[in-house]
Design a protein around this motif. Structure first.
Motif, mmCIF file in Angstrom:
data_model
loop_
_atom_site.group_PDB
_atom_site.id
_atom_site.type_symbol
_atom_site.label_atom_id
_atom_site.label_comp_id
_atom_site.label_asym_id
_atom_site.label_seq_id
_atom_site.Cartn_x
_atom_site.Cartn_y
_atom_site.Cartn_z
ATOM 1 N N MET A 1 0.837 -1.193 -0.163
ATOM 2 C CA MET A 1 0.014 0.133 -0.169
ATOM 3 C C MET A 1 0.863 1.351 -0.010
ATOM 4 N N GLY A 2 0.232 2.431 -0.299
ATOM 5 C CA GLY A 2 0.978 3.704 -0.418
ATOM 6 C C GLY A 2 1.778 4.238 0.982
ATOM 7 N N VAL A 3 2.798 4.743 0.698
ATOM 8 C CA VAL A 3 3.452 5.159 1.783
ATOM 9 C C VAL A 3 3.875 6.538 1.858
ATOM 10 N N PRO A 16 5.474 -0.694 10.440
ATOM 11 C CA PRO A 16 5.659 -2.030 9.985
ATOM 12 C C PRO A 16 5.723 -2.878 11.305
ATOM 13 N N GLY A 17 5.673 -2.336 12.516
ATOM 14 C CA GLY A 17 5.454 -3.168 13.610
ATOM 15 C C GLY A 17 4.424 -3.961 14.077
ATOM 16 N N VAL A 18 4.075 -4.400 15.124
ATOM 17 C CA VAL A 18 2.879 -5.362 15.414
ATOM 18 C C VAL A 18 1.952 -4.471 16.230
ATOM 19 N N PHE A 90 -1.284 -0.063 10.530
ATOM 20 C CA PHE A 90 -0.520 -1.528 10.653
ATOM 21 C C PHE A 90 -1.323 -2.466 9.514
ATOM 22 N N GLU A 91 -0.402 -3.521 9.382
ATOM 23 C CA GLU A 91 -0.724 -4.665 8.482
ATOM 24 C C GLU A 91 -0.283 -5.892 8.833
ATOM 25 N N ASP A 92 -0.939 -6.892 8.618
ATOM 26 C CA ASP A 92 -0.450 -8.410 8.447
ATOM 27 C C ASP A 92 -0.865 -8.935 7.650
ATOM 28 N N GLU A 93 -0.883 -10.208 7.380
ATOM 29 C CA GLU A 93 -1.210 -11.216 6.181
ATOM 30 C C GLU A 93 -2.783 -11.118 5.976
ATOM 31 N N ARG A 94 -3.471 -11.072 7.026
ATOM 32 C CA ARG A 94 -4.934 -10.986 6.890
ATOM 33 C C ARG A 94 -5.428 -9.670 6.864
ATOM 34 N N ASN A 95 -5.142 -8.890 7.484
ATOM 35 C CA ASN A 95 -5.816 -7.479 7.714
ATOM 36 C C ASN A 95 -5.061 -6.403 7.572
ATOM 37 N N LEU A 96 -5.603 -5.185 7.245
ATOM 38 C CA LEU A 96 -5.171 -3.731 7.586
ATOM 39 C C LEU A 96 -5.822 -3.252 8.818
ATOM 40 N N TYR A 97 -5.042 -2.181 9.749
ATOM 41 C CA TYR A 97 -5.532 -1.930 10.949
ATOM 42 C C TYR A 97 -5.504 -0.475 10.732
ATOM 43 N N LEU A 98 -6.649 0.332 10.857
ATOM 44 C CA LEU A 98 -6.360 1.911 10.817
ATOM 45 C C LEU A 98 -6.911 2.271 12.290
ATOM 46 N N LEU A 411 9.456 6.205 13.708
ATOM 47 C CA LEU A 411 10.417 6.540 12.627
ATOM 48 C C LEU A 411 11.516 5.395 12.233
ATOM 49 N N ASP A 412 11.562 4.457 13.015
ATOM 50 C CA ASP A 412 12.353 3.349 12.938
ATOM 51 C C ASP A 412 11.446 2.360 11.789
ATOM 52 N N LYS A 413 11.598 2.685 10.626
ATOM 53 C CA LYS A 413 10.637 1.823 9.774
ATOM 54 C C LYS A 413 11.209 0.232 9.475
ATOM 55 N N THR A 414 12.324 0.126 9.938
ATOM 56 C CA THR A 414 13.033 -1.265 9.651
ATOM 57 C C THR A 414 12.797 -2.079 11.181
ATOM 58 N N GLN A 415 12.389 -1.352 12.202
ATOM 59 C CA GLN A 415 12.370 -1.967 13.331
ATOM 60 C C GLN A 415 13.749 -2.702 13.906
ATOM 61 N N ASP A 416 14.833 -2.016 13.434
ATOM 62 C CA ASP A 416 16.040 -2.594 14.069
ATOM 63 C C ASP A 416 16.620 -1.957 15.098
ATOM 64 N N GLY A 417 15.980 -1.149 15.851
ATOM 65 C CA GLY A 417 16.450 -0.356 16.879
ATOM 66 C C GLY A 417 17.567 0.881 16.272
ATOM 67 N N ILE A 418 17.621 1.305 15.165
ATOM 68 C CA ILE A 418 18.386 2.072 14.414
ATOM 69 C C ILE A 418 17.686 2.735 13.516
#
Length: 466
Positions: A1-3, A16-18, A90-98, A411-418
């Motif tokens: 989806m659009g970013v 991209p998190g949970v 948020f997004e997972d395999e089944r749903n979008l969450y607004l 802001l950490d879109k890769t969720q790697d702590g950096i």
């Protein structure tokens, strides 16, 4: 989806998190359920702020995903006290969450049905808020196309004089160009204007719909039931509900439920004498002396810090933003969702309690508040609603370590702590927001780790803005 970034928060709100890591979702009785998903109550774990989370099945929406994406893009562009706010996706395999504002007072349609119909004073309070939202949308070149009482939500169950109304459901909304005609017949039949039926219309179709809403508020009914009645355009005031109606409101309806060429704009409607006569007297909130300093200091921050503060503001609960929201609404006299130099100067000149503030801030000092320090040569920039909240919330109370960590995660879109250089320039915020950052706070390093970011917010922002 659009970013694409949110206009209000100035960051990409696709997380991209949970969902459950940021929000505690109430899995008990849902707030609502539709054909494509469920709405549940949730709380921001770091602040306790209450939100509504709409989960949408990708499988069920796969044939209409493009419509949903358009709705999301429009919601990202909206930033007004009387329009529903989209905070995060948020997004997972089944749903979008607004993740959106929670409006605990239900919808305006339910409020009217429960009371029979509204008094004119209450109808004026409601319609003023609706017209302010429509004025903002039209100024932003957005046509709603499905305004009705069912799509006007109430923030609380308090009286209309003490709650905010929120325009919602942008599923049929679209953007438009000046003088452009829209050609799709969409909306709810009872609220469609004649030109929508004829498939050649513009944003004034929303004004017709506002007229239908006003008629409904005062009578608990709509004036037209079918296409023939709409095209004929004859409004009846013969029912008992209209026996005590003022001539002013009937005349006002006549300026709304009329051919498009003669129909009022939202801006004109807000100036109608019916509002002047019917709106109950209100007490303007007193401007605290530090308010102008807060606004000036906010604009002196670089765009990175401003975006961080806007994200913090989006996580705060009602108790922490209500004062700032009320002040913004009182200053935004034309209702367009922006605070201008003229509006602020007029308020300081008008209210005797603010004489000391007015002496301290002349025209030149007020203009400095509206100067974007990242673009000194640019024209003065009005304050948007979320900018105002971000500039004026209580830093000492709200900038906790937990909140700062959540902002970092946003802001950490890769969720790697950096947050590394690639993330800074990858589109998480509108370019060129990161250019002044590289010249200031993060020029000393290629990466920003979470501990450094928390210290950056707690020390460099909190100390400068408290």
């Amino acid at each position: 989806m659009g970013v694409s970034p949110s206009s209000a928060l100035q960051i990409v709100i696709n997380n991209p998190g949970v969902l459950d890591q940021v929000y505690k979702v109430d899995q008990a009785k849902p707030l609502g359920q539709g054909s494509f998903g469920i709405v549940r109550k949730a709380k921001v774990k770091s602040t306790g702020a209450v939100r509504a989370v709409k989960s949408i099945s990708k499988q069920l929406m796969k044939e209409k995903m493009n419509i949903l994406m358009k709705e999301i893009e429009i919601m990202k562009a909206v930033d007004h006290p009387n329009s529903i706010m989209l905070y995060e996706i948020f997004e997972d395999e089944r749903n979008l969450y607004l993740v959106m504002e929670l409006c605990a007072g239900g919808c305006l349609h339910q409020r009217v049905r429960s009371s029979g119909h509204l008094r004119e004073a209450d109808a004026a309070v409601a319609m003023r808020q609706i017209f302010r939202a429509v004025f903002y949308l039209h100024r932003s070149h957005i046509c709603h196309r499905d305004l009705k009482a069912e799509n006007i939500l109430l923030s609380t169950s308090a009286s209309l004089a003490k709650t905010l109304l929120k325009v919602s459901d942008f599923g049929l909304s679209c953007t438009f160009r000046p003088k452009q005609y829209l050609l799709q017949r969409v909306g709810t039949l009872t609220h469609m204007s004649p030109e929508v039926l004829e498939k050649k219309y513009n944003q004034s179709c929303d004004i017709w719909a506002c007229g239908i809403i006003l008629y409904f508020l005062l009578s608990s009914d709509v004036p037209f039931q079918d296409e023939a009645q709409i095209l004929r355009g004859r409004v009846s005031y013969s029912s008992k509900a209209w026996w005590d109606a003022s001539q002013d409101v009937v005349a006002f309806l006549g300026r709304l439920l009329v051919k498009a060429a003669r129909r009022q704009s939202a801006e004109q409607a807000l100036q109608d004498q019916w509002f002047e006569k019917c709106l109950p007297a209100t007490v303007e909130p007193v401007l605290r002396f530090t308010l102008l300093d807060d606004l000036r200091t906010y604009r002196e921050l670089n765009k990175f810090k401003r975006a961080a503060l806007s994200t913090v503001a989006s996580m705060l609960d009602e108790a922490h933003i209500s004062e700032s929201r009320d002040i913004f609404a009182s200053l935004d006299t034309d209702g367009d969702g922006l605070l201008s130099v003229a509006e602020l100067e007029e308020r300081l000149r008008k209210i005797s309690l603010d004489k000391a503030m007015h002496r301290a801030y002349g025209r030149r000092e007020i203009e400095r508040i509206f100067q974007d320090m990242d673009d000194v040569g640019a024209p003065l920039k009005d304050f948007s609603y979320t900018e105002f909240l971000a500039a004026t919330f209580n830093r000492a109370e709200c900038l906790t370590e937990a909140v700062c960590r959540e902002v970092f995660n946003a802001l950490d879109k890769t969720q790697d702590g950096i947050i590394d250089f690639k993330e800074l320039v990858s589109g998480n915020m509108p370019a060129p927001w990161w250019e002044p950052v590289l010249e200031t706070d993060v020029a000393v390093a290629v990466v920003v780790v979470v501990l450094v970011f928390v210290v950056l917010l707690l020390v460099m922002i909190c100390c400068r803005c408290c």
